[in-house]
Design a protein around this motif. Structure first.
Motif, PDB file in Angstrom:
ATOM      1  N   THR A   1       0.632  -0.396 -19.564  1.00 29.86           N
ATOM      2  CA  THR A   1       1.206  -0.569 -18.229  1.00 29.86           C
ATOM      3  C   THR A   1       0.805   0.594 -17.322  1.00 29.86           C
ATOM      4  O   THR A   1       0.471   0.379 -16.155  1.00 29.86           O
ATOM      5  CB  THR A   1       2.737  -0.696 -18.298  1.00 29.86           C
ATOM      6  OG1 THR A   1       3.273   0.419 -19.015  1.00 29.86           O
ATOM      7  CG2 THR A   1       3.154  -1.985 -18.972  1.00 29.86           C
ATOM      8  N   THR A   2       0.811   1.796 -17.859  1.00 31.73           N
ATOM      9  CA  THR A   2       0.428   2.961 -17.067  1.00 31.73           C
ATOM     10  C   THR A   2      -1.035   2.873 -16.652  1.00 31.73           C
ATOM     11  O   THR A   2      -1.379   3.177 -15.502  1.00 31.73           O
ATOM     12  CB  THR A   2       0.671   4.255 -17.865  1.00 31.73           C
ATOM     13  OG1 THR A   2       2.027   4.270 -18.311  1.00 31.73           O
ATOM     14  CG2 THR A   2       0.413   5.483 -17.020  1.00 31.73           C
ATOM     15  N   THR A   3      -1.891   2.443 -17.561  1.00 30.60           N
ATOM     16  CA  THR A   3      -3.309   2.282 -17.250  1.00 30.60           C
ATOM     17  C   THR A   3      -3.512   1.265 -16.132  1.00 30.60           C
ATOM     18  O   THR A   3      -4.405   1.422 -15.300  1.00 30.60           O
ATOM     19  CB  THR A   3      -4.090   1.841 -18.508  1.00 30.60           C
ATOM     20  OG1 THR A   3      -3.895   2.817 -19.531  1.00 30.60           O
ATOM     21  CG2 THR A   3      -5.570   1.690 -18.226  1.00 30.60           C
ATOM     22  N   ALA A   4      -2.674   0.228 -16.094  1.00 32.31           N
ATOM     23  CA  ALA A   4      -2.762  -0.803 -15.061  1.00 32.31           C
ATOM     24  C   ALA A   4      -2.076  -0.371 -13.758  1.00 32.31           C
ATOM     25  O   ALA A   4      -2.069  -1.132 -12.795  1.00 32.31           O
ATOM     26  CB  ALA A   4      -2.142  -2.098 -15.565  1.00 32.31           C
ATOM     27  N   GLY A   5      -1.498   0.812 -13.747  1.00 26.87           N
ATOM     28  CA  GLY A   5      -0.843   1.303 -12.536  1.00 26.87           C
ATOM     29  C   GLY A   5       0.558   0.773 -12.335  1.00 26.87           C
ATOM     30  O   GLY A   5       1.065   0.750 -11.220  1.00 26.87           O
TER      31      GLY A   5
ATOM     32  N   GLY B   1       8.750  -6.666  -7.362  1.00 26.26           N
ATOM     33  CA  GLY B   1       8.708  -5.390  -8.075  1.00 26.26           C
ATOM     34  C   GLY B   1       7.495  -4.553  -7.738  1.00 26.26           C
ATOM     35  O   GLY B   1       7.072  -3.713  -8.533  1.00 26.26           O
ATOM     36  N   LEU B   2       6.936  -4.766  -6.558  1.00 26.82           N
ATOM     37  CA  LEU B   2       5.707  -4.071  -6.183  1.00 26.82           C
ATOM     38  C   LEU B   2       5.893  -2.564  -6.060  1.00 26.82           C
ATOM     39  O   LEU B   2       4.903  -1.824  -6.064  1.00 26.82           O
ATOM     40  CB  LEU B   2       5.142  -4.659  -4.888  1.00 26.82           C
ATOM     41  CG  LEU B   2       4.676  -6.112  -5.012  1.00 26.82           C
ATOM     42  CD1 LEU B   2       4.204  -6.640  -3.660  1.00 26.82           C
ATOM     43  CD2 LEU B   2       3.587  -6.250  -6.056  1.00 26.82           C
ATOM     44  N   GLY B   3       7.134  -2.104  -5.996  1.00 26.80           N
ATOM     45  CA  GLY B   3       7.397  -0.670  -6.018  1.00 26.80           C
ATOM     46  C   GLY B   3       7.034  -0.033  -7.347  1.00 26.80           C
ATOM     47  O   GLY B   3       6.857   1.186  -7.435  1.00 26.80           O
ATOM     48  N   LEU B   4       6.924  -0.843  -8.388  1.00 25.27           N
ATOM     49  CA  LEU B   4       6.506  -0.340  -9.702  1.00 25.27           C
ATOM     50  C   LEU B   4       4.985  -0.325  -9.854  1.00 25.27           C
ATOM     51  O   LEU B   4       4.466   0.329 -10.749  1.00 25.27           O
ATOM     52  CB  LEU B   4       7.104  -1.209 -10.811  1.00 25.27           C
ATOM     53  CG  LEU B   4       8.609  -1.141 -10.987  1.00 25.27           C
ATOM     54  CD1 LEU B   4       9.089  -2.221 -11.937  1.00 25.27           C
ATOM     55  CD2 LEU B   4       9.013   0.226 -11.496  1.00 25.27           C
ATOM     56  N   GLY B   5       4.306  -1.092  -9.020  1.00 28.13           N
ATOM     57  CA  GLY B   5       2.850  -1.184  -9.097  1.00 28.13           C
ATOM     58  C   GLY B   5       2.395  -2.568  -8.698  1.00 28.13           C
ATOM     59  O   GLY B   5       3.160  -3.542  -8.774  1.00 28.13           O
ATOM     60  N   ALA B   6       1.154  -2.662  -8.272  1.00 33.09           N
ATOM     61  CA  ALA B   6       0.629  -3.926  -7.754  1.00 33.09           C
ATOM     62  C   ALA B   6       0.544  -5.023  -8.810  1.00 33.09           C
ATOM     63  O   ALA B   6       0.625  -6.207  -8.484  1.00 33.09           O
ATOM     64  CB  ALA B   6      -0.755  -3.704  -7.138  1.00 33.09           C
ATOM     65  N   LEU B   7       0.397  -4.665 -10.073  1.00 30.57           N
ATOM     66  CA  LEU B   7       0.259  -5.669 -11.137  1.00 30.57           C
ATOM     67  C   LEU B   7       1.582  -6.003 -11.827  1.00 30.57           C
ATOM     68  O   LEU B   7       1.590  -6.698 -12.846  1.00 30.57           O
ATOM     69  CB  LEU B   7      -0.771  -5.211 -12.173  1.00 30.57           C
ATOM     70  CG  LEU B   7      -2.215  -5.113 -11.670  1.00 30.57           C
ATOM     71  CD1 LEU B   7      -3.122  -4.594 -12.769  1.00 30.57           C
ATOM     72  CD2 LEU B   7      -2.693  -6.456 -11.171  1.00 30.57           C
TER      73      LEU B   7
END
Length: 141
Positions: A35-39, A108-114
Motif C-alpha cells: 500500500t505504501t509503494t502504491a502511495g 478516501g482520496l485523503g489516503l492516496g489516489a489508489l
C-alpha cells in the motif's frame, strides 16, 4: 423454513470468515509495503480492537449475501455472487464511511489516489471467500 435459518447462519459465518481473509490481506499488504509503494496510507496493525469489528461487519454483510442465495433456484455461482455483493460494502466504505466518519473525504482520496482500488480489491477478497465458504459449508443441499 428450518433450512433457510441454517443458510442464514452459514452466510453470517462465511461472511465472518471472508472478513478474516480480507483483514489478513489488508494487514499483509500494509506489512509488506504494497500500500505504501502504491502511495496509499493504509498500514493497519493486527490487533483485537482493529480485527473484531471487521469480523462482525463481515458477518453482517454475509447476511446481505444470504438474500442473494436464499432461494434454492438461485444457489449457483456462489463465488461470483459473493464478488457482486462485495460491491455493497465497498460503496458504503467509499461513499459513506470515508466522507462522513473520517477526514479522508469521498473515496478516501485523503489516503492516496489508489485508495478506491485497494478498497475494491480487499472487499473482493471478502466476497470471494464468503461465496467459497458458503458453498463449502452448505454443500449441494
Amino acid at each position: 423454513m428450518q433450512r433457510k435459518g441454517a443458510l442464514f447462519a452459514v452466510c453470517f459465518f462465511a461472511g465472518l470468515l471472508g472478513a478474516l481473509a480480507n483483514s489478513l490481506a489488508a494487514w499483509l499488504a500494509g506489512s509488506w509495503g504494497l500500500t505504501t509503494t502504491a502511495g496509499v496510507a493504509m498500514t493497519p496493525e493486527l490487533t483485537k480492537t482493529w480485527l473484531y469489528p471487521r469480523l462482525v461487519w463481515g458477518g453482517v454483510w454475509g447476511l446481505a449475501y444470504f438474500f442473494v442465495v436464499a432461494s434454492p433456484r438461485h444457489r449457483r455461482r456462489w463465488v461470483r455472487k459473493g464478488l457482486w455483493i462485495s460491491l455493497l460494502p465497498s460503496a458504503v466504505q467509499l461513499y459513506y464511511v470515508f466522507p462522513y466518519h473520517t477526514p479522508f473525504g469521498t473515496l478516501g482520496l485523503g489516503l492516496g489516489a489508489l485508495t478506491p482500488l485497494f478498497v475494491l480489491m480487499f472487499n473482493g477478497i471478502w466476497g470471494f471467500f464468503t461465496g467459497l465458504f458458503t458453498r463449502m459449508m452448505w454443500g449441494r443441499g
